[in-house]
Scaffold this motif. Structure first.
Motif, short mmCIF file in Angstrom:
data_model
loop_
_atom_site.label_atom_id
_atom_site.label_comp_id
_atom_site.label_asym_id
_atom_site.label_seq_id
_atom_site.Cartn_x
_atom_site.Cartn_y
_atom_site.Cartn_z
N UNK A 88 0.85 -1.18 0.00
CA UNK A 88 0.00 0.00 0.00
C UNK A 88 0.89 1.23 0.00
N UNK A 89 0.29 2.37 -0.35
CA UNK A 89 1.05 3.62 -0.38
C UNK A 89 0.16 4.78 0.04
N UNK A 90 0.72 5.69 0.80
CA UNK A 90 0.07 6.94 1.19
C UNK A 90 1.05 8.08 0.90
N UNK A 91 0.63 9.29 1.19
CA UNK A 91 1.52 10.43 0.98
C UNK A 91 2.73 10.36 1.90
N UNK A 92 2.60 9.65 3.00
CA UNK A 92 3.67 9.59 3.99
C UNK A 92 4.61 8.41 3.83
N UNK A 93 4.19 7.39 3.08
CA UNK A 93 5.07 6.25 2.96
C UNK A 93 4.47 5.12 2.14
N UNK A 94 5.32 4.16 1.79
CA UNK A 94 4.93 2.98 1.03
C UNK A 94 5.30 1.76 1.86
N UNK A 95 4.36 0.84 1.95
CA UNK A 95 4.56 -0.35 2.79
C UNK A 95 4.45 -1.58 1.91
N UNK A 96 5.48 -2.44 1.97
CA UNK A 96 5.57 -3.58 1.07
C UNK A 96 5.75 -4.87 1.85
N UNK B 230 9.68 -7.39 4.41
CA UNK B 230 8.82 -6.36 4.98
C UNK B 230 9.58 -5.03 4.83
N UNK B 231 9.01 -4.09 4.11
CA UNK B 231 9.73 -2.86 3.81
C UNK B 231 8.83 -1.65 4.03
N UNK B 232 9.36 -0.65 4.71
CA UNK B 232 8.69 0.64 4.84
C UNK B 232 9.57 1.69 4.15
N UNK B 233 8.99 2.36 3.16
CA UNK B 233 9.72 3.38 2.42
C UNK B 233 9.09 4.75 2.68
N UNK B 234 9.90 5.78 2.71
CA UNK B 234 9.40 7.14 2.87
C UNK B 234 9.96 7.98 1.73
N UNK B 235 9.21 9.00 1.30
CA UNK B 235 9.67 9.82 0.16
C UNK B 235 10.85 10.70 0.53
#
Length: 225
Positions: A164-172, A201-206
């Motif tokens: 999923x993805x939001x303006x604050x981050x992407x979760x994989x 499990x990955x959390x990405x931020x812009x």
């Protein structure tokens, strides 16, 4: 006084005209400073290693599926980083083991400072060290390869599970497997789970035009029914 002034003015004009015709300036600027000589990033006694030789592959922004591809592409590049540089070194002769390790260390520094939100946290040093060791294994295999032996280690996405993805981050959350470089190295050591199905499990931020890793974990995965 007026005659003297006319003589000085005439003389100055003549000098200016002469300077213009000759292409010179009466007051030439100092020559520009010479560019600094390139400095090697490697250890003393090792072949030259420039900054352009250690450039990490970043994770571009995109959809969650594209982000998964970006993460795997960046890790694939990290595990293979320096292969071309080392190939050019070995063409000139044998390369000391310390130089291979130094190249892997430089790669780890470049990637950890570029694709992660923080690289100074002590808790992450063991993780970065583990990936550095995998990169060093690839480089040792490159150094020991016979002419004509090639290929890169590659990641294969097996299953996208929950993203999923939001303006604050992407979760994989996905499963992938790493196919090591053919031939391995002389030690015969395993890839410590990287060559088996792994759950990511990955959390990405812009970060501008790119994404950076705020959290990542890889564990052994059981295939989904």
């Amino acid at each position: 006084m007026s005659g003297l002034g006319r003589k000085l003015t005439t003389a100055a004009a003549a000098l200016a005209l002469a300077a213009g015709l000759s292409g010179c300036s009466l007051f030439p600027s100092p020559p520009p400073p010479l560019p600094p000589s390139p400095t090697s990033l490697g250890a003393p006694g090792c072949p030259f290693l420039g900054e352009e030789d250690v450039v990490p592959v970043r994770i571009p922004r995109g959809t969650p599926k594209e982000a998964i591809g970006g993460v795997l592409n960046s890790y694939e590049a990290w595990l293979n980083a320096g292969s071309e540089v080392l190939t050019s070194w070995t063409a000139a002769g044998a390369v000391p083991s310390k130089c291979v390790d130094e190249l892997a260390a430089r790669n780890a520094e470049a990637y950890s400072t570029t694709i992660f939100t923080s690289h100074s946290d002590v808790a992450w040093q063991q993780y970065f060290g583990a990936v550095e060791a995998m990169n060093a294994r690839t480089l040792r295999a490159v150094a020991a390869a016979e002419p004509g032996q090639g290929g890169r280690g590659t990641f294969e996405l097996l299953q996208e599970i929950d993203s999923s993805a939001t303006a604050n981050g992407t979760f994989l959350k996905f499963d992938a497997v790493y196919r090591p470089r053919p031939g391995g190295d002389a030690s015969g050591a395993s890839w410590e789970g990287w060559e088996t199905r792994t759950r990511w499990y990955v959390e990405l931020v812009p970060a501008g035009d790119f994404l950076v890793i705020n959290y990542i974990e890889q564990t052994p995965a059981v295939p989904q029914p």
